[in-house]
Design an enzyme around this catalytic site. Structure first.
Site, PDB file in Angstrom:
ATOM      1  N   ASP A  79       0.792  -1.231   0.000  1.00 15.68           N
ATOM      2  CA  ASP A  79       0.000   0.000   0.000  1.00 15.68           C
ATOM      3  C   ASP A  79       0.826   1.284   0.000  1.00 15.68           C
ATOM      4  O   ASP A  79       0.286   2.380  -0.174  1.00 15.68           O
ATOM      5  CB  ASP A  79      -0.974   0.020   1.183  1.00 15.68           C
ATOM      6  CG  ASP A  79      -0.296  -0.275   2.527  1.00 15.68           C
ATOM      7  OD1 ASP A  79       0.813   0.236   2.762  1.00 15.68           O
ATOM      8  OD2 ASP A  79      -0.886  -1.010   3.342  1.00 15.68           O
TER       9      ASP A  79
ATOM     10  N   HIS B 168       6.700  -7.835  -1.264  1.00 19.64           N
ATOM     11  CA  HIS B 168       5.617  -8.287  -2.138  1.00 19.64           C
ATOM     12  C   HIS B 168       5.254  -7.260  -3.197  1.00 19.64           C
ATOM     13  O   HIS B 168       4.180  -7.328  -3.788  1.00 19.64           O
ATOM     14  CB  HIS B 168       4.384  -8.657  -1.303  1.00 19.64           C
ATOM     15  CG  HIS B 168       4.597  -9.887  -0.467  1.00 19.64           C
ATOM     16  ND1 HIS B 168       3.841 -10.183   0.651  1.00 19.64           N
ATOM     17  CD2 HIS B 168       5.478 -10.913  -0.599  1.00 19.64           C
ATOM     18  CE1 HIS B 168       4.266 -11.323   1.181  1.00 19.64           C
ATOM     19  NE2 HIS B 168       5.257 -11.780   0.431  1.00 19.64           N
TER      20      HIS B 168
ATOM     21  N   THR C  70       1.507  -9.304  11.324  1.00 18.28           N
ATOM     22  CA  THR C  70       1.632 -10.357  10.321  1.00 18.28           C
ATOM     23  C   THR C  70       1.299 -11.708  10.935  1.00 18.28           C
ATOM     24  O   THR C  70       1.684 -12.002  12.075  1.00 18.28           O
ATOM     25  CB  THR C  70       3.045 -10.397   9.707  1.00 18.28           C
ATOM     26  OG1 THR C  70       3.196 -11.587   8.907  1.00 18.28           O
ATOM     27  CG2 THR C  70       4.136 -10.379  10.765  1.00 18.28           C
ATOM     28  N   SER C  71       0.593 -12.545  10.164  1.00 24.82           N
ATOM     29  CA  SER C  71       0.236 -13.891  10.622  1.00 24.82           C
ATOM     30  C   SER C  71       1.432 -14.830  10.622  1.00 24.82           C
ATOM     31  O   SER C  71       1.367 -15.925  11.180  1.00 24.82           O
ATOM     32  CB  SER C  71      -0.860 -14.467   9.719  1.00 24.82           C
ATOM     33  OG  SER C  71      -0.379 -14.624   8.388  1.00 24.82           O
TER      34      SER C  71
END
Length: 255
Positions: A108, A125, A199-200
């Protein structure tokens, strides 16, 4: 405000550290109005089909998926997303001279907007600021391509070679930039504190920098709304809103 012991212990580790690597995920941007992917209200939690559409093979093979993707990007053009206190906390960490590298899974651009030095930010990413041709690799500003969509091109093609265009983000099935991975791994091996925030820690291979840092002697702080697979190796695990906890942890908010 009274803060729980894990927040205070995380702050103590930050104060003691000199080389901090931050791995940031979608959870840091939720308070800016950008939903995460795998949380209880995540985009893919509520719509599993959207996760399938995020695979590069589906994008390349299905024109309808591409058209929908461009419509969605055009709709988002007028939505203002601003950095929140969690982003600003990481700017403060940099200004303290403690931030070695900020590895973000987010596309983003809010770390840049907040004021972090772009040289210290690795967008592992990719980003949505650019569009890339999947055939020749040429890049264009996303705004330029969206002007073509606005003018009626449902599935715009590369003006140089006619190839398929997509945002310069890494979809499932696409390789990560090896230079980005190299920088992240080098930083993980040399930092004295690894902070995983929002973050997972389930997306490979970038989540592996957390145990890598721990194996090389770094302390580990995890700040996330939900449990992660690496909670058991963390020195401190903090649950709660990143906008509320991160400013305290990095020292930009008073205790």
């Amino acid at each position: 405000m009274d803060f729980p012991d894990p927040v205070l212990e995380a702050r103590r580790l930050v104060d003691a550290a000199g080389r901090i690597v931050v791995l940031a995920g979608a959870g840091i941007s939720t308070d800016s109005g950008i939903p995460d992917f795998r949380g209880p209200q995540g985009l893919w939690t509520k719509n599993p089909a959207a996760e399938r559409a995020a695979h590069i093979d589906v994008y390349v093979s299905d024109p309808e998926v591409r058209k929908q993707a461009w419509r969605s990007r055009l709709e988002m053009l007028g939505v203002q997303r601003r950095p929140n206190p969690g982003h600003m906390a990481l700017v403060h960490l940099e200004r303290r001279g403690k931030l070695q590298l900020l590895v973000t899974q987010n596309v983003d651009g809010l770390h840049h907007a907040a004021g972090n030095d772009p040289d210290l930010v690795v967008e592992v990413h990719g980003n949505v600021r650019e569009a890339v041709c999947l055939s020749c690799g040429r890049r264009k500003l996303m705004l330029e391509v969206l002007e073509r969509v606005k003018a009626g091109e449902e599935d715009p093609r590369c003006p140089e070679c006619g190839g398929i265009l997509k945002s310069a983000t890494v979809s499932f099935g696409q390789p990560l930039d090896p230079d980005h991975l190299r920088r992240a791994h080098e930083a993980a091996r040399t930092c004295d504190l690894m902070m995983a925030v929002g973050t997972s820690l389930t997306v490979f291979p970038i989540c592996e920098i957390v145990p890598l840092a721990a194996a090389h002697g770094a302390a580990v702080v995890i700040v996330n709304g939900e449990p992660t697979p690496y909670d058991d190796i963390a020195d401190v695990v903090v649950r709660g809103s990143l906008s509320e906890t991160l400013p305290v942890i990095v020292g930009s908010a008073r205790l």
